[in-house]
Every structure is written in C-alpha cells, then in structure tokens.
Design a protein around this motif. Structure first.
Motif, mmCIF file in Angstrom:
data_model
loop_
_atom_site.group_PDB
_atom_site.id
_atom_site.type_symbol
_atom_site.label_atom_id
_atom_site.label_comp_id
_atom_site.label_asym_id
_atom_site.label_seq_id
_atom_site.Cartn_x
_atom_site.Cartn_y
_atom_site.Cartn_z
ATOM 1 N N ASP A 72 22.125 -13.959 35.636
ATOM 2 C CA ASP A 72 23.078 -12.865 35.518
ATOM 3 C C ASP A 72 24.419 -13.288 36.058
ATOM 4 O OD1 ASP A 72 21.179 -9.818 36.153
ATOM 5 O OD2 ASP A 72 21.822 -10.810 34.317
ATOM 6 N N SER A 73 24.353 -14.018 37.146
ATOM 7 C CA SER A 73 25.578 -14.417 37.820
ATOM 8 C C SER A 73 26.362 -15.421 37.018
ATOM 9 C CB SER A 73 25.255 -15.024 39.176
ATOM 10 O OG SER A 73 24.750 -14.029 40.019
ATOM 11 N N TYR A 80 23.318 -22.114 45.898
ATOM 12 C CA TYR A 80 23.163 -20.664 45.763
ATOM 13 C C TYR A 80 21.758 -20.316 45.323
ATOM 14 C CZ TYR A 80 24.391 -15.971 44.086
ATOM 15 O OH TYR A 80 24.467 -14.629 43.874
ATOM 16 N N LYS A 87 15.465 -16.841 50.447
ATOM 17 C CA LYS A 87 15.574 -15.469 50.884
ATOM 18 C C LYS A 87 14.414 -14.617 50.387
ATOM 19 C CE LYS A 87 18.714 -12.164 51.935
ATOM 20 N NZ LYS A 87 17.816 -12.205 53.071
ATOM 21 N N PRO A 115 15.547 -6.941 43.115
ATOM 22 C CA PRO A 115 16.460 -6.653 42.009
ATOM 23 C C PRO A 115 17.007 -5.225 42.041
ATOM 24 C CG PRO A 115 14.549 -7.814 41.223
ATOM 25 C CD PRO A 115 14.272 -7.471 42.648
ATOM 26 N N ARG A 127 10.030 8.243 40.339
ATOM 27 C CA ARG A 127 9.681 8.376 38.923
ATOM 28 C C ARG A 127 8.365 9.098 38.683
ATOM 29 N NH1 ARG A 127 12.917 4.668 35.280
ATOM 30 N NH2 ARG A 127 14.394 3.800 36.739
ATOM 31 N N ARG A 307 9.146 2.841 31.680
ATOM 32 C CA ARG A 307 10.394 2.105 31.540
ATOM 33 C C ARG A 307 10.660 1.272 32.780
ATOM 34 N NH1 ARG A 307 15.938 3.561 31.143
ATOM 35 N NH2 ARG A 307 15.592 5.733 31.658
ATOM 36 N N GLU B 45 21.319 -0.895 34.257
ATOM 37 C CA GLU B 45 21.729 -0.625 35.627
ATOM 38 C C GLU B 45 22.010 -1.930 36.346
ATOM 39 O OE1 GLU B 45 18.385 1.806 36.688
ATOM 40 O OE2 GLU B 45 19.748 3.091 37.802
ATOM 41 N N PRO B 47 22.085 -4.489 39.593
ATOM 42 C CA PRO B 47 21.202 -4.661 40.739
ATOM 43 C C PRO B 47 21.824 -4.079 42.017
ATOM 44 C CG PRO B 47 22.157 -6.758 40.100
ATOM 45 C CD PRO B 47 22.576 -5.772 39.069
ATOM 46 N N VAL B 48 23.137 -4.275 42.170
ATOM 47 C CA VAL B 48 23.834 -3.701 43.315
ATOM 48 C C VAL B 48 25.172 -3.174 42.820
ATOM 49 C CG1 VAL B 48 22.802 -5.178 45.081
ATOM 50 C CG2 VAL B 48 24.821 -5.944 43.861
ATOM 51 N N ILE B 53 28.940 -9.881 45.252
ATOM 52 C CA ILE B 53 27.777 -10.742 45.441
ATOM 53 C C ILE B 53 26.955 -10.910 44.172
ATOM 54 C CG2 ILE B 53 27.587 -10.293 47.906
ATOM 55 C CD1 ILE B 53 25.398 -8.294 47.294
ATOM 56 N N THR B 54 27.459 -10.414 43.049
ATOM 57 C CA THR B 54 26.753 -10.641 41.796
ATOM 58 C C THR B 54 27.773 -10.623 40.671
ATOM 59 O OG1 THR B 54 25.152 -9.794 40.214
ATOM 60 C CG2 THR B 54 26.296 -8.189 41.521
ATOM 61 N N THR B 55 27.487 -11.380 39.601
ATOM 62 C CA THR B 55 28.412 -11.304 38.469
ATOM 63 C C THR B 55 27.777 -10.596 37.288
ATOM 64 O OG1 THR B 55 27.672 -13.489 37.797
ATOM 65 C CG2 THR B 55 29.701 -13.374 39.058
ATOM 66 N N ALA B 56 26.705 -9.845 37.551
ATOM 67 C CA ALA B 56 26.069 -9.107 36.463
ATOM 68 C C ALA B 56 27.063 -8.126 35.861
ATOM 69 C CB ALA B 56 24.851 -8.368 36.987
ATOM 70 N N TYR B 128 28.338 -16.051 48.559
ATOM 71 C CA TYR B 128 27.402 -15.251 47.781
ATOM 72 C C TYR B 128 27.809 -14.965 46.352
ATOM 73 C CZ TYR B 128 25.461 -14.494 52.381
ATOM 74 O OH TYR B 128 24.926 -14.682 53.619
ATOM 75 N N LEU B 184 23.081 -9.856 51.908
ATOM 76 C CA LEU B 184 22.388 -9.527 50.661
ATOM 77 C C LEU B 184 21.526 -8.280 50.753
ATOM 78 C CD1 LEU B 184 21.425 -13.047 49.288
ATOM 79 C CD2 LEU B 184 23.202 -11.511 48.515
ATOM 80 N N THR B 185 21.124 -7.874 51.958
ATOM 81 C CA THR B 185 20.322 -6.652 52.049
ATOM 82 C C THR B 185 21.073 -5.549 52.787
ATOM 83 O OG1 THR B 185 19.256 -7.527 54.021
ATOM 84 C CG2 THR B 185 18.085 -7.785 51.939
ATOM 85 N N ILE B 190 24.354 -0.824 47.972
ATOM 86 C CA ILE B 190 23.997 0.221 47.014
ATOM 87 C C ILE B 190 24.647 1.556 47.334
ATOM 88 C CG2 ILE B 190 21.854 -0.847 46.258
ATOM 89 C CD1 ILE B 190 20.357 0.921 48.136
ATOM 90 N N GLU B 202 26.704 9.110 44.622
ATOM 91 C CA GLU B 202 25.248 9.128 44.520
ATOM 92 C C GLU B 202 24.782 8.163 43.459
ATOM 93 O OE1 GLU B 202 23.815 12.758 42.917
ATOM 94 O OE2 GLU B 202 21.766 12.448 43.608
ATOM 95 N N LYS B 204 21.372 7.889 41.297
ATOM 96 C CA LYS B 204 20.014 8.309 40.963
ATOM 97 C C LYS B 204 19.481 7.276 39.990
ATOM 98 C CE LYS B 204 17.923 12.656 41.164
ATOM 99 N NZ LYS B 204 17.751 13.946 40.570
ATOM 100 N N ARG B 205 18.617 6.412 40.505
ATOM 101 C CA ARG B 205 18.147 5.293 39.712
ATOM 102 C C ARG B 205 17.531 5.734 38.393
ATOM 103 N NH1 ARG B 205 18.402 0.470 41.425
ATOM 104 N NH2 ARG B 205 19.048 0.131 43.568
ATOM 105 N N GLY B 206 17.852 5.015 37.344
ATOM 106 C CA GLY B 206 17.298 5.336 36.040
ATOM 107 C C GLY B 206 18.061 6.449 35.355
#
Lengths: 353, 530, 282
Positions: A72-73, A80, A87, A115, A127, A307, B45, B47-48, B53-56, B128, B184-185, B190, B202, B204-206
């Motif tokens: 994804d990154s 990394y 981790k 994730p 859910r 899902r 969605e 991840p964060v 810290i992400t390139t999604a 990161y 990372l945590t 989030i 807020e 709300k996942r999903g």
C-alpha cells in the motif's frame, strides 16, 4: 448450500449433534452424562483444531500483512519492511506464532488487528448487531414465506397453486443472489425511491428510539428480502414435502376419521410435525447466513461480519479472520445445540435412525 | 533559490483542477455559501487516519483535511504557503529555512511550533513513511532557533524535497501527542489531532468517518462546510446509486464503465484531478527471464499494445497514452521526441522474427504469464486487451489472478513472474516517483514497487543519481531527458496509460482546487442547492 | 434393462422433469458445439465494445466492455461452468461417500472420529470457507473446484452414513459377511448401490449449487482470469450494470436456466427413484 429435496425422513440424520438427542431416549440404558460429556469434549477438540487449521492456512498463503501494508505504501525499503515484520511478530516461525496465538486465546484474548488498529473483539462486537439483525430478519421472512407458500402448495398438491409455488421457489433459488440485490436496488431504490440504496441507517439524522428503529428497519428491507429469497426456496420445498409426508401418515388419517376439522388437522398436527425438519434446516442455514452474506453485505454496504472477513482476508489480518471464524463457529454450535433440544421437545416420540 | 515556476501544458488545461469550480456547461457559480454537510463516497477504508505513516490512498483522501503540510501546490505545481509562510534554500543547497505561520493551533488547543516540524521530519517521516525514508534521507538535523523558524540541514542537495511537502504526502504531526510511546500503535492514528480545516469527530468502522469544521482554523473564514462525512461504499454500483439518489455529493473513485451514463444526469459534474494524484500504468518485464533479454522482443511488445484502444475502452477516455515513465503532466521533466512505438502488429512480428522467435507449428512463438495488479477491474481488463493483441502475433499470454498480498509477494519477493502490470504515482518529482523503478540499487527483493524488472544500466544509474542532487533546474531537466531517451529504447517496462483520477459530483463546488485534487483540504469547498 | 425402462417410464410421467432434462441437454450440446459454432478464442476482440444485441453490425448477443462476442462467451462459458459444477459435485460425492460409508459401516470410534471431522467442516460457514481457500491460493478453475468440493462433501457424508447404518443391519449384508466377503467388497457391491438413489439426487443438486457458488465468487472478483465462465462474464459486466445491463443479464440468465433445469431433473430423479427405495425398505 446443498438442497435435500424430498428425502425428508433423512433430514434428522443430517443434523450435527444428532447423537445429543439420543441420550434422552437411551438414558435409561447407557451412561447418559458420560456420553454427552464425551461428545462435547470431542467436538470442542475438533473445533479447536479447526481454528488452528485456519490460522495455519492463512499463514501459509502467499503474502502476509506486511506485504499489504508495505505494498500500500509503495516504495518502501528493506529496513521499513523489516521494521514492520518485527513489530507484528511476523518474523517468527509458524509454530512459534501458533503457540503465541493459542496462549492468547487461553487468556480469552482474540488479539489486536494491526491493519484496522483496533482489538479484534471490538471489531467483531461492532458488527455482531447488524449481522444478527440481517440474519434473523432474513430467516424470519423466509420461514414466514415458506409457511404460507409451502402450506398452500401442499394443500393444493399437483394443482395450479402448487405449480406456481414450485416455479417461484425454483426461480428464487436459481437466480444469483447479487443479481437479485442489484435489481431490487434498481427498482425500489433508484426508480421508485421507496427504500434507501445502501447502509444500515441514515447518518446523523439524530434519530433515537422508535424513529431510529423505523429508520434501520427501512434500510433492512431490501437486503433482508435479497438474502431471504434463497432460504425461502429451500424452506418452501422442504415444508411442502414434509407436509405431504405428514398428511399421509396414520395419525393424521386418524384425526380426520375422528372428525376433527380440516384446518385443525392441518394446523395443529401436520404443521407441528412438519416443522421438525424445518427447524433442523434453519439450524443448518445459520452457518450459511453468517458467512454467506458476504455478497449481500457487499451489494448493500451492510456492515456485517461477512464483509469484515473478506477485508481481513485481503489484508492477511490473521487475528481478525480467525476471530471471526471462531465466533461464527461458536454461534453455529450453540444454535445446533438449541435445535437439538428443540427437536426433542417438539416431538418426544422421535424415532432414531 | 526557489524552483522555477512550471507551466502546465495547454492541452491539460481542460483537465486541471480548475474544472472543479465549474459544473459542466455552467458559468462560474455564486459566492461560497456557508454551512452544510458534505457526504463523500469512498471505496475502501484506510488502515489509519494519518498519512504520515502510510501511503495508502484512502488515508491520503482523508487525512489531508485534518492535517496541514508545510506547503501546498497550485495547479501549475508552484509551491504555496500553508504552515510555512516563506522558505529559503541556501546557495549550496545544504540547508532550507522555513518561516512558520504564527497563530496556528492544534485541534486540542496547543500551539503549533517549529518543534512539531523538527519532530515530524526526523522522527516520523524519516522512519515510518515509506517514501519519506528516501525523500528525507538527506535531512540530518533540524534547528529550531525560535518557535516559528525551522532550519533543515542536509547532507547533500535534494531539490525534490520542496515538491514533497504537501499534507497528503508529508503531514506535520503534533509532537506533544506522539513523542512518547510507540508511533505505530499511537491511538491518535485513528483519532487524529491536526491543524487542518476539519477536526476528527468519529470513525464508525465499515460505515463512515465524520469530520467537523475547525472554528479556530488559521485561514479565517474557512472552511465553509460544517461537516464532511466520508461514507464507505465499497461497491462501485452502490456509490453511483447513492450519487443518483442524492445520498452522497461526491464519488471519489467511480467505476470507469459507468461514468458515461451518470454524467448525463442533471446536475452531475465531472472533475479530473491534476498533478500529483495521477497514476501511470505500465507493463513490466522480468528481465531475468530468457525471452526478455533481447531488447527487440520488448520493443515488439510495445508495438503490439494498442494504447489508444486501452485509453478508449478500459479507461473510457479518461487518460492519456503514455510515451514515457514521466507523465506529460509533469511538464517540467517530460521530454519530447522520445522513441515512439505505434500500434503495428507487422512491425512487432518482424522484430520477433529478427530476434529469433519464429512461429511454431501451431502458430505460437512462445507462452508467458502475466499478473495484473488486483486493485479494481482496470488492470484485468487491460491485461485481457493486451492478451488479445499478443495472440494475433503468436504470443500466448496466460493471465493469473491473486489478491493484493499474494501479488506483492509473488512479484517482489518470490519474483515468480514473466510480466506484470501495475500503476504507480509518478509524482511529485521523478526522484521520488520514477527513480525507484529504474535505479539498479533499488532492486530489493522483499520491497514492493521497487525495481521489479531487475533493470541494470550503469548510464541510467549515473543520470538518476546526478539528477537527484542537481540544483540547477535546466541541468536537471536535461539529465531526466537523457534518462527518458535511454529507458524508452531499453524498455524494461512499457508505459501504458497515464490517468488522473476522475470524480463525479453534484451540488458541491471548489473541492479540487490544487495539485492534490480531492486529497486536498476542502477548505474552499461549498455546497450549492439545485 | 427392464429396470431402466420402468425408471424412464416413471421419470417421463413428471412433465417438468422432462422439460428440465431437455434444458440440460440443450446446454450440454451448446457447450460441446462451441468450438464448431464459434471457433477460435472466445476472448478475442471482434467488434466495438458496448454493442447491444440487435444493434446494426452487432453479433447476435452483443459485445462486452472490450468488444468480445457475448454469444461466443455463453457457449464457451457453458463448458467451463458445467465442468466446474460437475467436477465439484463428483469430488464432493466421492469424498463424502468414502467417509460416510466408512463411518457408517465400522461405527464405533471410526464413526466418532469421522463424524467429528465432518461436523468441524460444517461449523465454519461454507461460503466463507470457499472464499478463504480461493482467495488465499490463486483463483483458478482448479482451486474453485477444490474449494467447492471441500465445503460440499459433509452433506454427502452424512447421507451415505445414514444409509450405510440402515443397510448394515440387513440380512443380505449379514449373509455376505458369513460368506467371507471382505468389508470393502461389501461396502462397494452391496451397500453403495442401494444408496445410489438419494446420492444421485444430492449430487445433481450440488452441480447447480456449485454453479451458483462460482458465480458468487466471480462477483467478488475471485474468478479464473484465463477461463471464460459465466461467472467471469457477470463479473466483467458488473461495472457497466446500469448502462449495459445485458452484459451481466445474459450470463445471469444462462445460469438461471441451467440451474432450473438441473433442479427439475433432480426432482424427477427423486420421484422416479424413490418408489424403488420404498419397496426395498419394507
């Protein structure tokens, strides 16, 4: 998802845990408690092994969680990737990871989903409500529809009504679920604007109490109907076949001979006996609803477990996926247990195979 | 010395973010209206919620509204102030001084200072952020003489850094919330706290992510919107339906095949982002396989792929046939007069014959496998079209399918492939977007989207390394020009289509106003009724 | 021969079943005739994309998103979809029969172990399991067949076990045992032939289910990209569903018709074979 048409008398034998009911009859002859305990222990062991198998399966599949994250990154470097693997504990060998997972389970901890950055328990808990709502309502609709259609068909066997019901049931069974869903959205949501096209409730409406229930119910209509049609087909055929069987049997003829009215014959005796295989089949279909609703949840953006499992799969999110499998398995086992007990209660003169 | 201003190519003007201000056919709309809730349909969605810290992709769509960067970039790629009011690169290129904007505060009320900048680049981006690790590799230290000044010290010049300081790429994180514990945590990942026009409310996942107006935003009067809701609608049909029924205003990633139908509906506007958000699709070879050692074979493939057909039928017209790994939209670097490979099956057949691969008794020269990127349907369709063309010149191509994790593992770690297809961002600078695919030192099994072909050309290496640290814009351009000439002759990968994202919207304006398009901060966006 | 004749007479009486048989035969014939009617590659791009059936210069059923002939896809796809259905059902039937008959014949701890295993497979939702298997290992016709077989065999096993348990205590089995016939021979020659009726019915239904499962998997993107099945066609036409719905509707209709036909045939088989069974039971 196999349909067992016609061989109604065989259905009882197909139930999981069918032996659980036997002890009620055998209790005077064999060690009842020992038998039940042995069965439960065996099943628990098997279930546990299934969980481990699932865990191992996901971990041996090509690609892991870090591949997805680093992928994804786009354009990471080995440092990394190594950092992430360490981790998340993915640099350890499989037996070690398996052991850690079991250890975690022993502490009743389903783990953390990296994730999705949340504990697995929370994700599943979020859910469960929508999933159960969809499952229960679709099964209820299916049963209701089956009672009406199946009875109409059996009562009018080999006549027009019967034929029409059979055709309807067949079409409901044979049309791919997602096709039905998309067509329902097209007609009832886009063209007629009767129902919302997706989601579980209107966002930020501020609805509470009754208004909120009505809002959710309105969103539930289309997905529940879509999911119920397949089950409706199965239950209708089953109910019709078992009603026909029952209507031929001695005690019904006796009731008729005694002069008890047609409706009472049908209602009290026939249906309550025909319900037995139906109850069994409902139990079997619970599993199908839990995981098999993936397609319906995708089409309607319904926030269900199916899902979530699919997303967990794509993200190689072992903790989450195994957690969902574990949860569904427990639900199925519990439901089957209840079905067995219900079975015994519904007809205490049950004959064993 | 600031980078020279860049002129957008005229033919791209119609596709620039300016289109976002004008619904199709209408004149320039009324003054921005205050208030309202914008609903956006996103298809997956993140991840964060911080793209530090992400390139999604999904993370970039969202977090650019919660966080600011040091700079932003207009449609001509000129850097503009955001958290940095002015900046200055020293003549030797070894230090950059940023003067920061005063009076900016984090969503939790604490003031934004240079300490946050120093922390972000040294402790976050360099560690990161996957691209940041190489982009900011040369930053060795950051001085903070006062709360509003940050001086970056580089080990060697890195002219591309100034193109990578927009919020979706490099976000400033609050030091006081991140400097203890594990990054990372960190729960703030989030539930983010930024300096941007919208606060996080807020998740709300999903279902959705809710953002609300930041009343203390430093750009007084903005944002106009009260709320931004990002609804998760993974099914393309579902998102389009929601747009039709008015349940959403903006669909970020509409399925290509349905755009033509929906754009005809009343009130629907089509917007194309420009600049940094585009992706370049390419067909890449495994140069360690015997068939592809001969450049003529690779050139034959290039002649056998009908890029115009792909643009028209797979990208539905929303893309341009690419003739270089640097897309034409990066006009500062894109070279002209590059070797051309027009669609010509006879030429392709001749090249293959010349390379010694004649047709066998059954008409087949050889068989290969192909793995398209399993994101959406686009690359699968493109692969099928290419397969059909190749079949006509006697090459049997088997398309394989797997999900994303298996794809990454197979291509970049196991290297168990003949050819594959993927798309990657080519911006904001060739040193960040393009170099990673051609630099021999970036052949790193285990790392996704690196030099998957195993391309090794010492001259190309030399050019890339030189261009990386060349401060003179003209010299840099010349270096990249030469680079493009060589790689388009060698063709370790064949650039296919360069496509900027297309968005469909109704009732919302000014949401794609700069180089980051829909990833921008929506501070200028406003709702219009009817 | 006489048995066959009387079977056919009984079957023929059920008109829908005959119609179903006709449908299935037509589908099989079309599939077999595919290379004759549409020689060449069904993946070949033959005309402009997005041509509706009936448009000028359009192939009879139109073209899909890339310009491929939909009619060619339907015919060639019949081969793949039927193959997936048939082999999944056969493998599931084979595995289920072996496990079920062993469990039913030997009873005791063998039965316990095998039945616990069967239950374990049934507790995980079947579509989810198939999804997991196909997604984790590359989606191909083979993986799909394996996955569907794995989730379908438990039902067969339970059926065969039930029948075996019932037949095990009968006289002719006891007689064979006293003759010294080996267990395997007894199972294969005496017990299984008498389970055949419900087994055939179940397997025929599983063919239809397999075709539907494959369509569902394709919808989620898990189709085999090198084999053109009806599920693949639906998945390809999915994005254009609102504007060119025929691209998904036509293969969807093909699935519907085939599944209906198979269902009717299995109904007919059930009715035709059942009286036989009842006679045996008394």
């Amino acid at each position: 998802m196999t349909l067992h048409i016609g061989n109604v008398e065989k259905v009882p034998a197909e139930r999981p845990f069918n032996g659980f009911v036997r002890p009620f009859i055998r209790s005077r002859r064999h060690g009842y408690v020992k038998f039940v305990a042995r069965r439960i222990a065996q099943s628990a062991l098997l279930f546990f092994l299934t969980i481990l198998l699932t865990f191992a399966l996901i971990n041996t599949a090509p690609g892991d969680m870090v591949d997805v994250m680093a992928g994804d990154s786009g354009g990471a470097d080995p440092g990394y990737v190594q950092l992430l693997r360490e981790k998340y504990g993915l640099d350890k060998p499989l037996p070690v990871r398996l052991y850690n997972y079991v250890d975690q389970l022993a502490h009743l901890d389903l783990g953390y989903s990296f994730p999705q950055s949340a504990p697995v328990t929370d994700l599943i808990a979020d859910r469960v409500g929508p999933t159960l709502l969809l499952m229960v309502s679709s099964l209820a609709l299916a049963v209701l529809g089956a009672l009406i259609l199946g009875t109409a068909a059996a009562w009018n066997v080999h006549r027009l009504t019967d034929g029409a019901v059979s055709v309807l049931a067949l079409l409901a069974y044979a049309t791919p679920v997602f096709w039905i869903g998309l067509m329902l959205i097209l007609v009832f949501s886009v063209k007629l604007s009767w129902f919302p096209s997706s989601g579980m409730e209107t966002l930020f409406s501020g609805y509470t109490g009754l208004a909120r229930i009505k809002d959710i119910a309105w969103h539930l209509v289309l997905p529940a109907i879509t999911l119920s049609l397949f089950h409706l087909a199965l239950f209708t055929r089953l109910l019709r076949a078992s009603l026909l069987e029952v209507l031929r049997q001695d005690f019904v003829r006796t009731a008729r001979a005694k002069g008890i009215g047609e409706w009472r014959v049908l209602g009290v005796h026939a249906i309550s006996n025909a319900l037995l295989p139906l109850v069994t089949m409902i139990g079997m279909q619970i599993g199908a609803s839990l995981g098999g609703a993936v397609v319906v949840e995708s089409v309607f953006a319904w926030p269900g477990l199916g899902r979530l499992a699919f997303e967990a799969l794509n993200a190689r999110d072992t903790n989450l996926l195994v957690g969902i499998v574990l949860f569904s398995g427990l639900v199925v086992i519990t439901v089957n247990l209840v079905v067995d007990l219900l079975y015994g209660w519904l007809d205490p003169r049950i004959e064993n195979v | 010395m600031m980078p020279l201003s860049r002129r957008h190519l005229l033919r791209n003007a119609a596709f620039s973010g300016l289109a976002g201000l004008l619904p199709s056919g209408a004149a320039l709309a009324a003054a921005p209206a205050r208030g309202g809730r914008l609903v956006v349909a996103i298809d997956s969605e993140p991840p964060v919620l911080t793209s530090a810290i992400t390139t999604a992709g999904p993370a970039q769509w969202i977090s650019g509204k919660v966080f600011d960067g040091l700079l932003r970039y207009d449609n001509d790629f000129n850097p503009r102030p955001q958290l940095a009011q002015s900046w200055n690169v020293s003549p030797d290129g070894l230090s950059i001084t940023f003067k920061l904007r005063p009076g900016v505060s984090w969503h939790d009320g604490k003031p934004f200072t240079s300490a946050d900048v120093a922390f972000s680049v040294l402790q976050i981006w360099k560690k990161y952020h996957s691209r940041g690790r190489s982009t900011f590799a040369n930053v060795v230290s950051v001085d903070t003489p006062d709360a509003l000044t940050a001086v970056w010290h580089l080990s060697s010049p890195a002219p591309y850094i100034l193109s990578a300081l927009g919020s979706p790429e490099s976000q400033i994180l609050p030091k006081h919330l991140y400097d203890h514990g594990d990054v990372l945590t960190n729960p703030r990942n989030i539930a983010p706290v930024g300096t941007g026009p919208f606060r996080f409310v807020e998740w709300k996942r999903g279902q959705y992510i809710a953002l609300a107006r930041n009343p203390a935003y430093w750009d007084k009067g903005k944002p106009y919107l009260d709320q931004v809701i990002l609804r998760v609608l993974p099914d393309g049909n579902g998102a389009m339906t929601a747009l039709e029924t008015g349940e959403v205003h903006l669909v970020v990633n509409p399925p290509w095949a349905d755009i033509a139908r929906v754009r005809k509906l009343p009130g629907i506007a089509v917007t194309r982002s420009s600049g940094f958000t585009g992706a370049l699709a390419a067909f890449e070879f495994n140069l360690d396989k015997p068939y592809f050692k001969d450049a003529r074979v690779r050139q034959a493939f290039a002649h056998a792929i009908d890029r115009d057909f792909l643009v028209k039928n797979v990208w539905q017209g929303y893309g341009e046939a690419a003739d270089s790994p640097i897309p034409a939209s990066l006009s500062d670097f894109h070279a002209s007069n590059l070797p051309a490979y027009p669609y010509d099956l006879n030429k392709a057949a001749q090249l293959l014959d010349a390379a010694g691969f004649k047709r066998g008794a059954n008409g087949v020269r050889f068989s290969i496998t192909h793995d398209p990127l399993p994101v959406g349907q686009t690359y699968k369709r493109s692969a099928e079209a290419i397969r059909a063309s190749l079949a006509r010149i006697g090459i049997r191509m088997e398309i394989r399918s797997q999900d994303f994790a298996a794809f990454v593992r197979r291509i970049y770690t196991a290297r168990d492939f003949d050819t594959f297809q993927y798309a990657a961002s080519a911006g904001p600078d060739p040193a960040i977007g393009t170099q990673r695919f051609y630099w021999s030192r970036n052949f790193q099994p285990g790392v996704a989207f690196s030099n998957g072909a195993h391309y090794l050309n010492p001259e190309v290496d030399r050019l890339l390394v030189a261009a990386q640290s060349e401060s003179d814009a003209n010299k840099r351009r010349a270096l990249y020009g030469r680079f493009q000439q060589i790689v388009q002759t060698d063709l370790p990968k064949i650039p296919l289509v360069s496509a900027n994202p297309v968005h469909l919207s109704r009732g919302i304006q000014a949401f794609s106003v700069d180089a980051y398009g829909v990833m921008g901060n929506f501070a200028d966006a406003f709702l219009v009724t009817a | 021969m006489a048995r066959l004749n009387s079977f056919w007479t009984r079957y023929r009486r059920n008109r829908p079943a005959v119609a179903g048989l006709a449908i299935v035969l037509v589908v099989i014939v079309l599939g077999l005739a595919a290379p004759l009617l549409y020689p060449g590659d069904p993946w070949a791009i033959v005309a402009q994309p997005f041509l509706w059936p009936g448009e000028a210069h359009a192939p009879v059923l139109g073209t899909d998103v890339l310009g491929r002939d939909i009619a060619s896809g339907i015919l060639h796809g019949a081969r793949v979809s039927l193959r997936v259905g048939l082999f999944s059902a056969l493998f599931a039937g084979l595995i289920g029969t072996i496990i079920g008959s062993l469990a039913g014949y030997y009873a005791g701890w063998v039965d316990d172990v095998l039945m616990r295993v069967t239950e374990a497979f049934q507790t995980v939702p079947s579509f989810l399991t198939a999804l997991i298997i196909v997604a984790l290992f590359k989606p191909s016709v083979l993986t799909i067949i394996v996955a569907i077989s794995i989730v379908s065999w438990p039902a067969v096993a339970r059926l065969v076990r039930a029948e075996t348990l019932r037949l095990r205590g009968s006289d002719f089995v006891a007689a064979c045992a006293t003759f010294g016939m080996s267990d395997i021979r007894i199972i294969v020659t005496q017990i299984l032939p008498n389970c055949l009726a419900p087994l055939i019915v179940m397997v025929s239904i599983m063919i239809a289910s397999a075709i539907l499962i494959e369509a569902g998997l394709s919808f989620l993107g898990l189709n085999d990209p090198s084999q053109l099945s009806w599920g693949t066609m639906i998945a390809t036409g999915r994005d254009a569903l609102r504007s060119a719905w025929y691209m998904s509707a036509i293969p969807g209709l093909a699935i519907l018709v085939t599944v209906v036909g198979i269902n009717l045939v299995s109904e007919g088989l059930n009715d035709a074979l059942n009286p036989n069974l009842r006679q045996r039971q008394s």
